[in-house]
Design a protein around this motif. Structure first.
Motif, PDB file in Angstrom:
ATOM      1  N   GLN A 184       0.841  -1.199   0.000  1.00  0.00           N
ATOM      2  CA  GLN A 184       0.000   0.000   0.000  1.00  0.00           C
ATOM      3  C   GLN A 184       0.876   1.248   0.000  1.00  0.00           C
ATOM      4  OE1 GLN A 184      -2.519  -0.338   3.418  1.00  0.00           O
ATOM      5  NE2 GLN A 184      -3.612  -2.145   2.652  1.00  0.00           N
ATOM      6  N   ASP A 185       0.267   2.344  -0.477  1.00  0.00           N
ATOM      7  CA  ASP A 185       0.990   3.612  -0.509  1.00  0.00           C
ATOM      8  C   ASP A 185       1.088   4.188   0.896  1.00  0.00           C
ATOM      9  OD1 ASP A 185       1.214   3.357  -3.222  1.00  0.00           O
ATOM     10  OD2 ASP A 185      -0.610   4.505  -3.630  1.00  0.00           O
ATOM     11  N   GLN A 186       2.297   4.496   1.307  1.00  0.00           N
ATOM     12  CA  GLN A 186       2.530   5.047   2.630  1.00  0.00           C
ATOM     13  C   GLN A 186       2.621   6.578   2.558  1.00  0.00           C
ATOM     14  OE1 GLN A 186       2.570   3.300   5.430  1.00  0.00           O
ATOM     15  NE2 GLN A 186       2.336   1.323   4.369  1.00  0.00           N
ATOM     16  N   GLU A 187       1.754   7.274   3.351  1.00  0.00           N
ATOM     17  CA  GLU A 187       1.766   8.742   3.419  1.00  0.00           C
ATOM     18  C   GLU A 187       2.486   9.164   4.697  1.00  0.00           C
ATOM     19  OE1 GLU A 187      -2.167  10.199   3.212  1.00  0.00           O
ATOM     20  OE2 GLU A 187      -2.544   9.407   1.182  1.00  0.00           O
ATOM     21  N   ARG A 188       3.655   9.687   4.538  1.00  0.00           N
ATOM     22  CA  ARG A 188       4.478  10.060   5.681  1.00  0.00           C
ATOM     23  C   ARG A 188       4.473  11.602   5.816  1.00  0.00           C
ATOM     24  NH1 ARG A 188       7.112   5.653   7.482  1.00  0.00           N
ATOM     25  NH2 ARG A 188       7.411   3.933   6.001  1.00  0.00           N
ATOM     26  N   VAL A 189       4.175  12.093   7.027  1.00  0.00           N
ATOM     27  CA  VAL A 189       4.162  13.543   7.314  1.00  0.00           C
ATOM     28  C   VAL A 189       5.575  13.967   7.674  1.00  0.00           C
ATOM     29  CG1 VAL A 189       3.207  15.361   8.764  1.00  0.00           C
ATOM     30  CG2 VAL A 189       1.799  13.374   8.146  1.00  0.00           C
ATOM     31  N   PRO A 190       6.106  14.966   7.020  1.00  0.00           N
ATOM     32  CA  PRO A 190       7.479  15.388   7.352  1.00  0.00           C
ATOM     33  C   PRO A 190       7.557  15.951   8.762  1.00  0.00           C
ATOM     34  CG  PRO A 190       6.469  16.938   5.815  1.00  0.00           C
ATOM     35  CD  PRO A 190       5.532  15.780   5.908  1.00  0.00           C
ATOM     36  N   VAL A 191       8.546  15.590   9.496  1.00  0.00           N
ATOM     37  CA  VAL A 191       8.727  16.001  10.895  1.00  0.00           C
ATOM     38  C   VAL A 191       9.611  17.258  10.922  1.00  0.00           C
ATOM     39  CG1 VAL A 191       9.551  15.318  13.163  1.00  0.00           C
ATOM     40  CG2 VAL A 191       8.507  13.616  11.643  1.00  0.00           C
TER      41      VAL A 191
END
Length: 913
Positions: free
Chosen positions: A786-793
């Motif tokens: 699945q496509d992983q949506e990562r929020v920039p820290v």
């Protein structure tokens, strides 16, 4: 040490390790050549794909060695190639079981290659089997060369096949060419070259055969009380008799009786002048094939000889195909030779010789004389007997008939002087060819005897030419006695020493032979090359004549069952990789069995780590439950025993490393948790365990974060969900970190063992079960990527405390003071504020109005921005929902399509079956 000894040591050659191995090999070869009399026939396995000419090649070789033709080839065929060399030919079927068995027992493998097709899959399979079972001598035979009409293309094809054959065999092995067929046989010159190379080839010893005796049965007989008798040569090494025997492919059976019988193809040990074999000495032993009209019983063999005739063109014709009138006409037209006539008269006999002797009268030498029957004639002190013998000697010398060693044959006291020629061939009108030297006539009258005596004279017949026979006989006797005495004295003096030495050697050899025979018979030892008869009790299995019947000695250690560790590699031509806990068929030693292996690799700390699948191009270890075998024994793995050549049948090959009653195979287990509360170096972790009991089992265990901070488990915690625990780390961890706990679980190895026999039912794999039950593969959405949506820290800027900054060196201190956010904001506001003291009242009103208008504008812009943000969120939500709906529809469509395709394949296979 003396000087001479030192010189000898200096001059002695230094033997290197490889030279020592070579020396040992030649010593074994010399020992094998010295024991040629006890060697079993050379076992030659003829292997090739269907239609490559295996049967025709064996028939041609048998015809070359013996001159006989085999109509139907079944089972082994043994021929005598020379006085001390015998060869057994056997055809290898395309069944994987028969190929595996014959690769273990072959001394020489003739691999047939069809030139019109090329290398086929059976050839590579058999080469792989030979390579894993010792790799005996190999010879390639290229057939169907007459398919190529162009010589240039033929030369290129030969060169290509020869290069590929040398590459696959890995050595300088011969590749023969069979040009064409003539009268359903290969050309004589090609077969002669092949047979000559077979006769001079040196057989390299294979370790498995030199340590494990076996018997390749030539024939068998089934009794009424479920007993079966097998006949064959002892091969491999000396057979030590025990109570059980293993029938390869059938199982273990108890031996009822085991005895040595007469060898049907004996080695010719008598020293004769001629080197080559005579026609009478050329033998072919093929009891299961139709060789003439050969019938074999438990004690003897019977041969039915058809009645042949010879025509003018010297062609063999059977009497059954012609009428009697035609035969009589042919006999009248042609005068038959004496040998043919005598054989035919023998075939037409209706009474035996004994009956004819009783019916016929005694033959007479001369008219009026009778033979003496009752009174025995003495050899000594009988002047009449000596005189008559001398007269017969003179007669024989006169007609130039030689007598053996110059003496008269001994006279039988009871033999009747009957014309055997007339008795055997019933030719009463023929000339009496009776040999009168062996018989003495009875002379009643002395005068008639003198008349006869006058006929036995030397020179021309006349009155003056008559010789006094009595004086002549005395002189002859004296001369002969003197000569004999002188010769005897000289021979005695010359041969006294030789006789003594030879007698001592002969006595020692005879004693040793007697001792060996007694010990062997008492200990149940049967040497290699002995032809034996085995009777097996309670044998009810069905036997296929075209399959090899191999009876192997049941070794004590190899009967035990346990866990075996092997080094295995998937075959490079097998289509699928192998999966752990999937049933597989293993050919190890003499046995073939089905088992469930577990694959693993060895870590640097000698731990056996479980792997789910075999590597693609690398070795790994496998552990399974089965029969023990010596270390270094090769094995072959297959997934099925079907003869469908849809794919390469050999799945993997390996070698035995270790045997034990238990092996510890560990599986890697990675537990993942996340912190829910962090206090300095202490953190509370959840999600790794399910209960406090599990936490207690792992108390004190090592854990690690993604960033590499190490820690260990302390105690279960009451905070958080069940299974939470308190842990300490090297440094403070973040709330976003993941915590891992690496553990090992011992794998259970199944004790599954099933010997492969003719009627056994094998365990099916999961794929076969799904195919039968029409069960599609389970689809787990969680297993898909699945496509992983990562929020920039966004990390906070680096802040150095003032106390620490003061103690830093000048180079590390901050040169420009950085203002805080509040200070920078205050400076900016102060810059934008107008100076109130210089403003008039009107300017103040305008300034306040502008501020109020800017406030209204800012509020409207905020509302507008908020409204746009809400619209954008609504659009994104709608688009995301449509996208998920579309993906779900696509996934369902693909599942339905795969299911329909699988059902169509199953139905198609069912229709084909």
């Amino acid at each position: 040490m003396s000087d001479s000894e030192e010189e000898q040591v200096k001059q002695a050659p230094i033997i290197k390790p490889h030279q020592k191995q070579q020396k040992d090999f030649y010593a074994e070869q010399l020992q094998a050549n010295e024991e040629a009399e006890s060697q079993a026939p050379l076992l030659v396995v003829v292997q090739g794909p269907k239609g490559s000419g295996k049967t025709t090649l064996i028939k041609s070789l048998v015809k070359h060695y013996t001159g006989q033709k085999i109509k139907k080839l079944v089972g082994p065929v043994t021929v005598r190639s020379n006085k001390q060399h015998r060869v057994t030919f056997i055809e290898c079927p395309s069944d994987i079981n028969a190929m595996s068995d014959l690769s273990k027992v072959a001394d020489l493998a003739l691999i047939l290659i069809d030139a019109s097709i090329g290398f086929e899959m059976e050839t590579f399979e058999y080469l792989s089997l030979l390579n894993n079972h010792g790799f005996p001598n190999v010879m390639g035979v290229l057939t169907h060369i007459d398919f190529f009409k162009d010589n240039k293309q033929l030369r290129k094809t030969r060169k290509k096949y020869k290069k590929r054959f040398e590459y696959e065999t890995g050595g300088n092995y011969k590749l023969f060419y069979l040009q064409a067929l003539k009268n359903e046989y290969y050309l004589k010159q090609d077969i002669h070259n092949l047979a000559r190379f077979i006769s001079i080839i040196k057989i390299a010893p294979v370790r498995w055969k030199t340590e494990h005796p076996f018997i390749l049965a030539d024939r068998y007989e089934q009794g009424k009380d479920n007993t079966t008798t097998f006949y064959g040569y002892v091969r491999g090494c000396t057979y030590r008799l025990n109570d059980r025997i293993h029938f390869v492919g059938q199982g273990d059976y108890y031996i009822d009786s085991f005895e040595e019988v007469l060898d049907p193809v004996e080695i010719i040990t008598t020293q004769k002048k001629h080197r080559s074999l005579k026609d009478t000495e050329k033998l072919v032993y093929a009891p299961m094939s139709s060789v003439g009209a050969l019938t074999i019983d438990a004690t003897a063999g019977y041969i039915t000889i058809p009645q042949p005739i010879f025509t003018e063109k010297n062609k063999f014709v059977n009497n059954e195909e012609q009428d009697d009138e035609e035969i009589e006409e042919q006999e009248q037209e042609q005068e038959l030779p004496e040998g043919v006539r005598m054989v035919r008269e023998l075939q037409q006999l209706t009474e035996g010789i004994d009956k004819q002797l009783e019916e016929e009268e005694d033959a007479q030498l001369l008219e009026g004389f009778e033979l003496e029957e009752d009174q025995p004639i003495k050899k000594k002190n009988n002047y009449q007997q000596i005189q008559q013998q001398r007269e017969l000697v003179r007669l024989k010398n006169r007609v130039n008939i030689k007598i053996e060693n110059g003496t008269v044959m001994p006279i039988s006291d009871t033999l009747l002087a009957t014309d055997l020629h007339e008795l055997i061939y019933q030719n009463k009108n023929g000339i009496n060819e009776f040999d009168s030297v062996r018989y003495i006539p009875k002379v009643s009258d002395r005068d008639s005897y003198k008349e006869i005596k006058e006929l036995f004279v030397t020179g021309f017949y006349g009155q003056n030419d008559v010789v006094d026979l009595e004086n002549l006989e005395k002189q002859i006797e004296l001369e002969e006695q003197d000569q004999e005495q002188e010769q005897e004295q000289q021979e005695k003096k010359d041969n006294i020493q030789k006789d003594d030495n030879q007698n001592q050697k002969d006595n020692q050899q005879q004693r040793q032979q007697l001792v060996n025979e007694l010990t062997n018979s008492n200990l149940g030892l049967y040497k290699k090359g002995t032809y034996v008869k085995i009777v097996i009790k309670d044998f009810s299995s069905s036997i296929k004549d075209d399959y090899p019947m191999i009876l192997a000695r049941s070794e004590v250690g190899e009967d035990n069952l346990g866990f075996i560790k092997i080094r295995i590699k998937k075959h490079r031509w097998h289509s699928n990789i192998l999966k752990s806990n999937d049933p597989i068929i293993i050919s190890l030693g003499w046995r073939r069995f089905q088992t469930i292996p577990i694959y693993c690799v060895q870590d640097p700390n000698d731990r056996l780590r479980f792997i789910k699948y075999t590597p693609e191009y690398d070795y790994c270890y496998a552990i399974f439950y089965g029969n023990f075998a010596p270390q270094g024994t090769g094995l072959v793995c297959t997934q099925s025993l079907s003869n469908k050549l849809s794919k390469f049948r050999i799945a993997a090959t390996g070698i035995v490393l270790e045997m034990n009653h238990q092996f510890d195979v560990m599986k890697k287990l990675k537990l993942v948790g996340e912190p829910f509360k962090v206090i300095k170096n202490t953190a509370f972790i959840k999600g790794m365990f399910n209960s406090s009991l599990e936490v207690a089992k792992f108390q004190g265990g090592l854990i690690k974060t993604v960033s590499g901070l190490r820690g260990h488990i302390k105690k279960p915690s009451k905070l958080g969900p069940d299974g939470s625990f308190r842990a300490t780390f090297e440094d403070k961890i973040q709330m976003s970190d993941l915590v891992f706990c690496r553990t090992w679980v011992r794998m259970h190895i199944e004790r599954f063992y099933r010997l492969i026999t003719s009627n056994v039912k094998l365990m099916k794999t999961m794929w076969e079960l799904r195919q039968e039950k029409q069960i599609p593969l389970e689809f787990k959405p969680e297993s898909t990527y699945q496509d992983q949506e990562r929020v920039p820290v966004k990390f906070a800027p680096l802040r150095i405390p003032n106390n620490l900054q003061q103690n830093l060196p000048f180079e590390s201190k901050e040169k420009v003071k950085s203002l805080s956010f509040r200070e920078r904001l205050r400076q900016q506001v102060e810059k934008n504020l107008p100076v109130k003291s210089n403003m008039t009242d009107k300017e103040k009103e305008v300034y306040s109005l502008i501020q109020r208008l800017n406030t209204i504008k800012n509020e409207k812009e905020k509302k507008r921005e908020q409204k746009d943000i809400n619209k954008q969120k609504i659009k994104e939500a709608q688009f995301k929902g449509q996208k998920q709906h579309l993906e779900e529809g696509k996934r369902k469509y693909k599942q339905q399509k795969q299911k329909d395709k699988f059902i169509k394949q199953v139905k198609k296979q069912q229709q084909q079956q």
